[in-house]
Design a protein around this motif. Structure first.
Motif, PDB file in Angstrom:
ATOM      1  N   MET A 122       0.827  -1.201   0.000  1.00  0.00           N
ATOM      2  CA  MET A 122       0.000   0.000   0.000  1.00  0.00           C
ATOM      3  C   MET A 122       0.865   1.257   0.000  1.00  0.00           C
ATOM      4  O   MET A 122       1.979   1.251   0.527  1.00  0.00           O
ATOM      5  CB  MET A 122      -0.902   0.034   1.243  1.00  0.00           C
ATOM      6  N   VAL A 123       0.326   2.332  -0.572  1.00  0.00           N
ATOM      7  CA  VAL A 123       0.918   3.658  -0.420  1.00  0.00           C
ATOM      8  C   VAL A 123       0.130   4.347   0.688  1.00  0.00           C
ATOM      9  O   VAL A 123      -1.033   4.715   0.507  1.00  0.00           O
ATOM     10  CB  VAL A 123       0.891   4.460  -1.720  1.00  0.00           C
ATOM     11  N   ASP A 124       0.767   4.466   1.826  1.00  0.00           N
ATOM     12  CA  ASP A 124       0.114   4.886   3.054  1.00  0.00           C
ATOM     13  C   ASP A 124      -0.565   6.252   2.901  1.00  0.00           C
ATOM     14  O   ASP A 124       0.055   7.228   2.459  1.00  0.00           O
ATOM     15  CB  ASP A 124       1.155   4.950   4.177  1.00  0.00           C
ATOM     16  N   GLY A 125      -1.844   6.304   3.249  1.00  0.00           N
ATOM     17  CA  GLY A 125      -2.584   7.553   3.271  1.00  0.00           C
ATOM     18  C   GLY A 125      -2.980   8.113   1.920  1.00  0.00           C
ATOM     19  O   GLY A 125      -3.584   9.193   1.847  1.00  0.00           O
ATOM     20  N   SER A 126      -2.687   7.388   0.846  1.00  0.00           N
ATOM     21  CA  SER A 126      -2.919   7.941  -0.493  1.00  0.00           C
ATOM     22  C   SER A 126      -4.399   8.072  -0.832  1.00  0.00           C
ATOM     23  O   SER A 126      -4.759   8.809  -1.767  1.00  0.00           O
ATOM     24  CB  SER A 126      -2.200   7.094  -1.550  1.00  0.00           C
ATOM     25  N   HIS A 127      -5.277   7.398  -0.104  1.00  0.00           N
ATOM     26  CA  HIS A 127      -6.709   7.510  -0.372  1.00  0.00           C
ATOM     27  C   HIS A 127      -7.236   8.902  -0.038  1.00  0.00           C
ATOM     28  O   HIS A 127      -8.332   9.271  -0.473  1.00  0.00           O
ATOM     29  CB  HIS A 127      -7.483   6.457   0.426  1.00  0.00           C
ATOM     30  N   ARG A 128      -6.481   9.676   0.737  1.00  0.00           N
ATOM     31  CA  ARG A 128      -6.917  11.024   1.132  1.00  0.00           C
ATOM     32  C   ARG A 128      -6.373  12.105   0.199  1.00  0.00           C
ATOM     33  O   ARG A 128      -6.661  13.283   0.376  1.00  0.00           O
ATOM     34  CB  ARG A 128      -6.494  11.298   2.571  1.00  0.00           C
ATOM     35  N   TRP A 129      -5.575  11.703  -0.793  1.00  0.00           N
ATOM     36  CA  TRP A 129      -5.009  12.692  -1.707  1.00  0.00           C
ATOM     37  C   TRP A 129      -6.076  13.247  -2.650  1.00  0.00           C
ATOM     38  O   TRP A 129      -7.009  12.536  -3.044  1.00  0.00           O
ATOM     39  CB  TRP A 129      -3.907  12.062  -2.547  1.00  0.00           C
ATOM     40  N   ARG A 130      -5.898  14.486  -3.025  1.00  0.00           N
ATOM     41  CA  ARG A 130      -6.686  15.064  -4.113  1.00  0.00           C
ATOM     42  C   ARG A 130      -5.948  14.748  -5.414  1.00  0.00           C
ATOM     43  O   ARG A 130      -4.769  15.091  -5.561  1.00  0.00           O
ATOM     44  CB  ARG A 130      -6.836  16.575  -3.925  1.00  0.00           C
ATOM     45  N   HIS A 185       1.722  16.698  -5.642  1.00  0.00           N
ATOM     46  CA  HIS A 185       0.573  17.598  -5.722  1.00  0.00           C
ATOM     47  C   HIS A 185      -0.082  17.774  -4.353  1.00  0.00           C
ATOM     48  O   HIS A 185      -0.651  18.831  -4.054  1.00  0.00           O
ATOM     49  CB  HIS A 185      -0.430  17.026  -6.727  1.00  0.00           C
ATOM     50  N   ASN A 186       0.008  16.751  -3.515  1.00  0.00           N
ATOM     51  CA  ASN A 186      -0.589  16.786  -2.179  1.00  0.00           C
ATOM     52  C   ASN A 186       0.422  17.100  -1.086  1.00  0.00           C
ATOM     53  O   ASN A 186       0.094  17.021   0.103  1.00  0.00           O
ATOM     54  CB  ASN A 186      -1.277  15.452  -1.890  1.00  0.00           C
ATOM     55  N   GLY A 187       1.650  17.420  -1.493  1.00  0.00           N
ATOM     56  CA  GLY A 187       2.691  17.728  -0.515  1.00  0.00           C
ATOM     57  C   GLY A 187       3.086  16.543   0.335  1.00  0.00           C
ATOM     58  O   GLY A 187       3.467  16.692   1.502  1.00  0.00           O
ATOM     59  N   GLN A 188       3.008  15.344  -0.250  1.00  0.00           N
ATOM     60  CA  GLN A 188       3.280  14.108   0.478  1.00  0.00           C
ATOM     61  C   GLN A 188       4.423  13.347  -0.177  1.00  0.00           C
ATOM     62  O   GLN A 188       4.731  13.543  -1.358  1.00  0.00           O
ATOM     63  CB  GLN A 188       2.028  13.218   0.503  1.00  0.00           C
TER      64      GLN A 188
END
Length: 302
Positions: free
Chosen positions: A170-178, A208-211
């Motif tokens: 998984m790419v951690d937290g990527s579901h919250r990206w715009r 793009h999401n600063g991540q």
């Protein structure tokens, strides 16, 4: 509540805690407790061997346009077979375990969970086989005809699953990206796209999401499952082990999910495989609640 959607006290102990549900909401993935017994997984593997040998309890009435349907003539590539829960009674009976649906219901914040698709996967122990690498993608790209934003996938390995045999990552937290705006057709399947292109899209969306891109390999003991949100980027590497990686990717939908028309950039409508198989609603849309293809795993409060 119907008896078929009840859990024993022992099964309730296996459900995610509120803290684990919050972790899923934050990170986009969850590693379950042991939901399947050795006996259930042995039976599942035996049923899939019969499936690979050609056994079907029923055939699809028509062949959908993007059907994954490995057969022996395709050779030692990574195998994908859709609708195994429909074509094999033995496979379907195991995958329809209410406990799996109850876990998904808590993660999705829903009172009903239905199967959306079940794909049997076999990753051969051939490290150099190109098809063994699954590039970065998220499932919602291929489910644009679905109204739900809470769909999720349960990854069910038949054995311990580790990095060496190409576990799901998984790419951690990527579901919250715009998502970065793009004029391209995002519904194109990853099998039709260059791996380097998809790597670049992942990196661009992270920036793009600063991540940063934080990859989390799912180390899954036998009988445990990993779950991921429909917008979580994920993929998998080659199988470096001496045995095949066997699993089912069980895609799940919440009870509110319905069909909606979605057009590609050129104006043509997206067609999911269900759309030529399932019954029609009163207003002549594909019915994603058709019990023949999308049976209910769980219904009721928890």
């Amino acid at each position: 509540m119907s008896p078929e959607f009840r859990l024993t006290d022992a099964e309730r102990e296996l459900l995610p805690t509120p803290e684990e549900v919050a972790h899923y909401r934050e990170h986009g993935w969850y590693l379950s407790r042991r939901l399947f017994t050795d006996e259930e997984l042995d039976a599942l593997q035996a049923a899939t061997e019969l499936y690979y040998a050609g056994h079907r309890d029923r055939e699809l009435p028509v062949r959908p346009p993007r059907l994954a349907a490995w057969e022996p003539s395709h050779g030692p590539v990574q195998r994908h077979n859709d609708y195994v829960h429909h074509e094999s009674d033995a496979i379907g009976a195991i995958l329809r375990k209410p406990l799996v649906g109850a876990v998904a219901a808590l993660l999705a914040g829903a009172e009903e969970i239905r199967i959306f698709q079940a794909t049997l996967i076999y990753k051969p122990p051939v490290p150099g086989e190109p098809s063994n690498r699954v590039p970065w993608h998220f499932d919602k790209h291929y489910w644009q005809t679905c109204t739900s934003e809470e769909m999720l996938t349960a990854f069910i390995p038949f054995h311990d699953c580790r990095e060496e045999n190409g576990t799901i990552t998984m790419v951690d937290g990527s579901h919250r990206w715009r998502e970065l705006p793009s004029g391209e057709d995002s519904t194109r399947h990853f099998a039709d796209r260059d791996n380097g292109e998809l790597d670049a899209i992942l990196a661009a969306n992270a920036a793009h999401n600063g991540q940063s891109v934080h990859k989390v390999p799912m180390l899954i003991p036998r009988g445990h499952l990993s779950f991921h949100h429909c917008r979580t980027y994920h993929g998998s590497g080659p199988n470096l082990a001496e045995f095949p990686r066997r699993a089912v990717s069980l895609h799940l939908q919440d009870g509110a999910n319905e069909y909606r028309r979605h057009d590609r950039p050129g104006g043509s409508p997206v067609v999911y495989n269900h759309d030529v198989l399932v019954r029609r609603t009163a207003d002549d849309r594909p019915d994603y609640a058709d019990p023949a293809y999308c049976p209910t795993l769980w219904r009721g409060a928890l």
